[in-house]
Write a protein that holds these residues in place. Structure first.
Motif, short mmCIF file in Angstrom:
data_model
loop_
_atom_site.label_atom_id
_atom_site.label_comp_id
_atom_site.label_asym_id
_atom_site.label_seq_id
_atom_site.Cartn_x
_atom_site.Cartn_y
_atom_site.Cartn_z
N ARG A 68 40.47 40.25 35.91
CA ARG A 68 41.81 40.18 35.29
C ARG A 68 42.73 41.29 35.79
O ARG A 68 43.83 41.47 35.25
N ARG A 89 45.40 43.33 38.00
CA ARG A 89 46.60 42.96 38.73
C ARG A 89 46.41 43.18 40.23
O ARG A 89 47.00 42.48 41.04
N ARG A 112 46.16 41.95 34.20
CA ARG A 112 47.12 40.91 34.59
C ARG A 112 47.60 40.10 33.41
O ARG A 112 48.75 39.64 33.38
N ASP A 113 46.75 39.91 32.39
CA ASP A 113 47.14 39.12 31.23
C ASP A 113 47.86 39.95 30.17
O ASP A 113 48.13 39.47 29.07
N GLY A 114 48.15 41.22 30.50
CA GLY A 114 48.87 42.08 29.58
C GLY A 114 47.98 42.88 28.65
O GLY A 114 48.47 43.77 27.93
N ARG A 115 46.70 42.58 28.64
CA ARG A 115 45.79 43.34 27.78
C ARG A 115 45.62 44.76 28.29
O ARG A 115 45.73 45.03 29.49
N THR A 159 46.44 48.50 32.23
CA THR A 159 47.05 47.22 31.88
C THR A 159 46.59 46.14 32.85
O THR A 159 46.78 46.26 34.06
#
Length: 387
Positions: A178, A180, A17-20, A15
Motif C-alpha cells: 500500500r 505510495r 497510498r490509501d491515506g492510512r 502515510t
C-alpha cells in the motif's frame, strides 16, 4: 575529539497510498548501534531532528520477528540510559554540518514521511556532499536525499553508487503493497546507481567518494565502524604501485576497465565477470592452492582516460583505484588498494598458514605483476597480428 551529527526523523507515521497512517519512526537498532559505536570510539554526538521534535522509536523494531527478545532488551536499556539526549534533540535548522567530522542518518520508515520532503535536511545533505564530509545514510534514510537539490536544479546524488532498503526486503512488510513509492525505485528513477547485497537482511555497505550507505538494519554497526575507520588518517592497509606504459590514457583505460581481462592478469584473481555491466562484478581469489574466496565488487568511479575505481564487499572490504596520468611518451598508471578496517584475526592466521605473513608486500608484488602484464598486453595489442 571528533564529532558526528546524527539526524533523525521526527515522524511518528508513514502515510500510505490509501491515506492510512502506519505507525512508525526511527528503527531502534539503527539509532542504538551507531550511537553506541561512535560513543565507544570517543566521538562527540549531536542528535538533531526537524524542529527539534523528540524522535519516535518504531515499536515494531523492539519485538520479534524484527529482533530477538534479548536484543530488544539491550536496545531498550540503551535508549533509556540516553533518554535525555534523545528526548531533547537540536533543531535541524540550528546546526551546521561544517562543524562536524561526519553526518549520519539512521533509518526506519520515518524518513519516508518527513526527511524525504524536508528542504532544511535537503540543503544540509547537498552541502555535506559537496564539502566532502563523510555522509552516512542507513536503510530508509537515503529517502532524505530526495529533498536535496543542487544550485543548478539537478539532484546532487545522481550518478552516485548507493544502497538502501531493497524492494525485496521492503515487501517482507505486509503494508508495503500500500506504499505510495518504494525507496529502491525512487533512487533509480532519480539517477542513482543502486546496488544491493546478494542476500536480503544481511549487512551490506557501499562507499562512493564521501557517501556511505547501508542497506538494512543489519548494516548499522558495519556502517558506523566504516565511517569511524575512514575518519582515521591512517588506513589499516594501503598499498600503491605505479608504472609508465607507452600508450595513451584512453587505450589504457579500455583495458583497465575490462575486468574480465584485468582479473586474469592479477596473480590472485580469476574468473572475474560482470553481473551488471559497468556497475557490478564478481570474481574468485586465491593465495596458494588452499586459501580461496569469492568477492563481489561495485564500481565507484569510472572516468574514461582518467580513473577506474571499485570497492569490494566482505571478506575483502577494500577499495581499489587505477589513476591514469598522461606523461611524455605514454601514461603513468597508479594502482592503489586501501583497506580502512583491519582484517579479522582468523583471516590473518589463515594468510600466515599459506605463507603470506606480510600482506602489504604480497599485494605490492601482485599489483606490480598485474601492471607488468597490462603493459605487455598493450604492446601486443599495438603490434597487431603478423603474418
Amino acid at each position: 575529539m571528533r564529532a558526528v551529527l546524527m539526524v533523525l526523523s521526527a515522524a511518528d507515521h508513514w502515510t500510505l497510498r490509501d491515506g492510512r497512517r502506519h505507525p512508525t519512526g526511527v528503527w531502534a537498532e539503527e539509532i542504538v548501534e551507531p550511537h553506541r559505536i561512535f560513543a565507544a570510539a570517543g566521538w562527540r554526538i549531536t542528535v538533531a531532528t526537524p524542529g527539534g521534535v523528540p524522535p519516535t522509536i518504531d515499536r515494531l523494531s523492539l519485538r520479534p520477528p524484527a529482533t530477538s527478545p534479548w536484543r530488544a532488551r539491550r536496545h531498550r536499556r540503551y535508549l533509556a540510559a540516553h533518554a535525555r539526549e534523545f528526548d531533547h534533540p537540536r533543531s535541524l535548522s540550528e546546526v551546521d554540518a561544517a562543524d562536524y567530522d561526519a553526518v549520519f542518518y539512521p533509518g526506519g520508515h520515518g524518513p519516508m514521511e518527513d526527511l524525504a520532503v524536508d528542504p532544511v535536511s535537503g540543503a544540509l545533505l547537498t552541502r555535506t556532499l559537496r564539502a566532502g564530509t563523510p555522509l552516512a545514510l542507513l536503510c530508509h534514510a537515503p529517502a532524505a536525499t530526495l529533498a536535496a537539490t543542487g544550485e543548478d536544479g539537478t539532484w546532487p546524488f545522481a550518478g552516485y553508487t548507493m544502497t538502501g532498503l531493497s524492494n525485496r526486503e521492503e515487501r517482507l512488510n505486509r503494508f508495503a503493497r500500500r506504499a505510495r513509492w518504494l525507496l529502491e525505485d525512487e533512487l533509480v528513477a532519480r539517477g542513482a546507481r543502486y546496488v544491493r547485497g546478494r542476500m536480503p537482511l544481511r549487512p551490506f555497505v557501499v562507499v562512493d567518494r564521501n557517501l556511505y550507505t547501508g542497506q538494512n538494519p543489519a548494516s548499522s554497526a558495519r556502517l558506523a565502524r566504516w565511517v569511524i575507520a575512514d575518519g582515521d588518517a591512517r588506513p589499516a592497509l594501503s598499498v600503491s604501485v605505479s608504472r609508465t606504459v607507452a600508450a595513451p590514457p584512453e587505450r589504457v583505460y579500455a583495458l583497465v576497465s575490462d575486468i574480465t581481462r584485468m582479473g586474469e592478469w592479477s596473480p590472485e584473481t580469476y574468473a572475474a565477470r560482470w553481473r551488471e555491466p559497468g556497475r557490478r562484478f564478481t570474481g574468485s581469489n586465491r593465495i596458494g592452492p588452499f586459501y580461496r574466496w569469492r568477492m563481489t565488487a561495485t564500481v565507484t568511479e569510472a572516468v574514461p582516460g582518467r580513473v577506474f575505481a571499485f570497492a569490494t564487499g566482505w571478506p575483502s572490504s577494500s577499495s581499489w583505484r587505477y589513476e591514469l596520468e598522461p606523461v611524455e611518451g605514454g601514461t603513468r598508471i597508479t594502482e592503489s588498494m586501501t583497506r580502512a578496517a583491519p582484517q579479522m584475526a582468523l583471516v590473518r592466521a589463515i594468510q600466515r598458514l599459506v605463507g603470506v605473513s606480510d600482506r602489504a608486500a604480497h599485494l605490492r608484488a601482485g599489483m606490480a605483476a598485474t601492471l607488468s602484464r597490462l603493459d605487455a598486453a598493450l604492446g601486443r595489442d599495438h603490434d597487431g597480428p603478423t603474418g
